[in-house]
Write an enzyme that holds these catalytic residues in place. Structure first.
Site, PDB file in Angstrom:
ATOM      1  N   LYS A  19       0.709  -9.319  -8.790  1.00 43.18           N
ATOM      2  CA  LYS A  19      -0.576  -8.942  -8.174  1.00 43.18           C
ATOM      3  C   LYS A  19      -1.397  -8.228  -9.234  1.00 43.18           C
ATOM      4  O   LYS A  19      -0.941  -7.234  -9.814  1.00 43.18           O
ATOM      5  CB  LYS A  19      -0.335  -8.043  -6.967  1.00 43.18           C
ATOM      6  N   ASP A  60     -11.717  -6.324   0.098  1.00 36.62           N
ATOM      7  CA  ASP A  60     -12.643  -6.325   1.229  1.00 36.62           C
ATOM      8  C   ASP A  60     -12.265  -7.380   2.268  1.00 36.62           C
ATOM      9  O   ASP A  60     -13.143  -8.027   2.859  1.00 36.62           O
ATOM     10  CB  ASP A  60     -14.093  -6.586   0.758  1.00 36.62           C
ATOM     11  N   GLN A  67       7.673  -4.697  -4.106  1.00 40.31           N
ATOM     12  CA  GLN A  67       6.785  -4.666  -5.282  1.00 40.31           C
ATOM     13  C   GLN A  67       7.298  -3.625  -6.271  1.00 40.31           C
ATOM     14  O   GLN A  67       7.580  -2.478  -5.898  1.00 40.31           O
ATOM     15  CB  GLN A  67       5.340  -4.332  -4.918  1.00 40.31           C
ATOM     16  N   MET A  75       0.843  -1.208   0.000  1.00 40.97           N
ATOM     17  CA  MET A  75       0.000   0.000   0.000  1.00 40.97           C
ATOM     18  C   MET A  75       0.872   1.250   0.000  1.00 40.97           C
ATOM     19  O   MET A  75       1.653   1.466   0.935  1.00 40.97           O
ATOM     20  CB  MET A  75      -0.941   0.020   1.212  1.00 40.97           C
ATOM     21  N   CYS A  78      -2.402  -1.609 -10.791  1.00 40.15           N
ATOM     22  CA  CYS A  78      -2.548  -0.187 -10.483  1.00 40.15           C
ATOM     23  C   CYS A  78      -3.452   0.490 -11.514  1.00 40.15           C
ATOM     24  O   CYS A  78      -3.198   0.397 -12.716  1.00 40.15           O
ATOM     25  CB  CYS A  78      -1.172   0.497 -10.451  1.00 40.15           C
TER      26      CYS A  78
HETATM   27  C1  LIG Z   1      -3.877   3.548   0.070  1.00 42.37           C
HETATM   28  C2  LIG Z   1      -3.730   2.324  -0.797  1.00 42.37           C
HETATM   29  C3  LIG Z   1      -2.558   2.121  -1.477  1.00 42.37           C
HETATM   30  C4  LIG Z   1      -2.396   0.977  -2.280  1.00 42.37           C
HETATM   31  N1  LIG Z   1      -1.197   0.771  -2.883  1.00 42.37           N
HETATM   32  C5  LIG Z   1      -0.997  -0.388  -3.596  1.00 42.37           C
HETATM   33  C6  LIG Z   1       0.284  -0.701  -4.131  1.00 42.37           C
HETATM   34  O1  LIG Z   1       1.269   0.016  -3.966  1.00 42.37           O
HETATM   35  N2  LIG Z   1       0.395  -1.849  -4.845  1.00 42.37           N
HETATM   36  C7  LIG Z   1      -0.653  -2.721  -5.025  1.00 42.37           C
HETATM   37  O2  LIG Z   1      -0.497  -3.747  -5.670  1.00 42.37           O
HETATM   38  N3  LIG Z   1      -1.869  -2.445  -4.506  1.00 42.37           N
HETATM   39  C8  LIG Z   1      -2.053  -1.324  -3.782  1.00 42.37           C
HETATM   40  N4  LIG Z   1      -3.265  -1.075  -3.205  1.00 42.37           N
HETATM   41  C9  LIG Z   1      -4.347  -2.083  -3.336  1.00 42.37           C
HETATM   42  C10 LIG Z   1      -4.348  -3.039  -2.133  1.00 42.37           C
HETATM   43  O3  LIG Z   1      -3.139  -3.762  -2.068  1.00 42.37           O
HETATM   44  C11 LIG Z   1      -5.545  -4.023  -2.195  1.00 42.37           C
HETATM   45  O4  LIG Z   1      -5.390  -4.890  -3.290  1.00 42.37           O
HETATM   46  C12 LIG Z   1      -6.868  -3.289  -2.301  1.00 42.37           C
HETATM   47  O5  LIG Z   1      -6.942  -2.256  -1.337  1.00 42.37           O
HETATM   48  C13 LIG Z   1      -8.052  -4.231  -2.117  1.00 42.37           C
HETATM   49  O6  LIG Z   1      -8.065  -4.785  -0.834  1.00 42.37           O
HETATM   50  P1  LIG Z   1      -9.066  -4.239   0.333  1.00 42.37           P
HETATM   51  O7  LIG Z   1     -10.428  -4.058  -0.300  1.00 42.37           O
HETATM   52  O8  LIG Z   1      -9.020  -5.330   1.378  1.00 42.37           O
HETATM   53  O9  LIG Z   1      -8.507  -2.941   0.796  1.00 42.37           O
HETATM   54  C14 LIG Z   1      -3.456   0.057  -2.420  1.00 42.37           C
HETATM   55  C15 LIG Z   1      -4.653   0.291  -1.748  1.00 42.37           C
HETATM   56  C16 LIG Z   1      -4.801   1.393  -0.931  1.00 42.37           C
HETATM   57  C17 LIG Z   1      -6.104   1.591  -0.199  1.00 42.37           C
END
Ligand SMILES: Cc1cc2nc3c(=O)[nH]c(=O)nc-3n(C[C@H](O)[C@H](O)[C@H](O)COP(=O)(O)O)c2cc1C
Length: 346
Positions: A149, A212, A80, A27, A110
């Site tokens: 991913k 989620d 990553q 993240m 992304c």
């Molecule tokens: C603030 C934020 C930053 C994120 N940065 C990345 C990232 O750098 N690389 C990535 O693959 N996913 C990134 N994601 C996606 C998360 O890894 C995850 O796949 C996504 O939030 C869905 O999961 P969730 O619904 O449980 O939050 C990011 C998500 C958030 C909210």
């Protein structure tokens, strides 16, 4: 309370054995070294840096190299990368490994314009042969497991995650994480775990589910029933690192741990702030830490006034005052609730 007796779930990425199938998602702006350290302490099987631009890594841009910091003795942490040029990605993967990454992951999900406009992130995954070429070059360049991913596809009319997964397994990728939304969905609607299950059916390598991931019981159910081999926690842990321990503990022992009470939640946040200060220095840490304090005081009596103080947080005295005020105000009738966060880079 104990649920039915568990067998300890094992998860292997190639040669790497993980202690738990509950992992932490990359993240941006969140998964720095202190965050990763806390997550590992609470039992995460693997943690990740945020996405780092491979181009910047090979040009040795300081800010990007700083993100690839793997303090020794901290526990298994992967890097990553985001990019689309096979040779640049291969060179950057080598840098990650030299710096201590135990896995190298590629961001194929992304959704942001700046990234997809350059053919990276979710845009790369639209072109299966190009994606496979990037991953093949990286697998050839390093000895650690290379993972990817991705999202389900670009939009609901072009879901290609099972096809991408098969192509990546064929070039030696060790595991795949699937965020159960399309690029065009962004963060809207619910993640589609039936589509994630289709990816799991398509390949023999581990498939990790994302989207989620918030309810501990559901994490355990999805792993135990074989829908996925593991999960990554992302927004679910914001303001609530304890959730990692609840999930790993339930999986490993069958026992449910209670939620933290407000005072203990605040104490944990304070410890996180201390770790941020030790790592980033006081001024930068207090800026970074504002969001964690704001998420932790959710649902507190008088939270609006406290939030205004948090926005200006720039000294340790102020931090102490905010914590004292929050503790004496206590939780309101709603109790703590999750912060809403509807954007991100994956
Ligand atoms: C603030 C934020 C930053 C994120 N940065 C990345 C990232 O750098 N690389 C990535 O693959 N996913 C990134 N994601 C996606 C998360 O890894 C995850 O796949 C996504 O939030 C869905 O999961 P969730 O619904 O449980 O939050 C990011 C998500 C958030 C909210």
């Amino acid at each position: 309370m104990t649920v039915n007796a568990p067998a300890r779930p094992a998860l292997r990425f190639g040669t790497l054995e993980l202690s738990s199938p509950v992992l932490i998602a990359p993240m941006v702006g969140i998964t720095d070294a202190p965050c990763r350290e806390l997550a590992l302490e609470f039992g995460a099987g693997l943690v990740s840096t945020e996405m780092v631009a491979a181009e910047a890594v090979v040009r040795s841009v300081d800010a990007s190299l700083h993100l690839l910091d793997f303090p020794s003795g901290m526990g298994p942490a992967g890097a990553q990368l985001v990019g689309c040029d096979p040779s640049v990605m291969a060179d950057a993967a080598q840098v990650c490994v030299e710096r201590g990454a135990v896995t190298v992951d590629v961001n194929l999900g992304c959704p942001v314009r700046k990234v997809v406009g350059r053919g990276s992130g979710a845009a790369l995954a639209r072109d299966v042969p190009a994606t496979a070429a990037v991953l093949r070059a990286m697998v050839d360049a390093v000895t650690v497991p290379v993972t990817a991913k991705m999202r389900l596809g670009w939009d609901t009319g072009s879901i290609n995650a099972p096809e991408v997964a098969r192509a990546l397994a064929d070039v030696g990728v060790s595991a795949i994480t699937v965020h159960g939304r399309t690029r065009c969905q962004g963060y809207a609607g619910d993640a589609d775990w039936a589509q994630i299950a289709r990816v799991k059916e398509a390949v023999d390598i581990p498939v990790i589910g994302s989207g989620d991931v918030e309810a501990v019981d559901l994490i355990v159910k999805r792993i135990r029933s074989g829908v996925v081999d593991g999960v990554v926690i992302a927004r679910g842990m914001l303001g609530n690192f304890w959730m990692i321990r609840q999930a790993t503990h339930l999986l490993a022992t069958g026992e449910r741990l209670d939620d933290l009470d407000f005072a203990t939640r605040m104490a944990l946040c304070r410890r996180h702030l201390d770790m941020l200060i030790a790592y980033h220095g006081e001024q930068r840490a207090l800026r970074i830490g504002r969001k964690y304090v704001a998420w932790t005081i959710k649902g507190c009596n008088g939270a609006a006034r406290l939030r205004a103080m948090v926005q200006d947080l720039d000294s340790l005295d102020m931090l102490d005052t905010i914590f004292d005020c929050a503790l004496s105000a206590g939780l309101g009738p709603q109790g703590w609730f999750r912060p809403v966060f509807t954007s991100g880079e994956g």
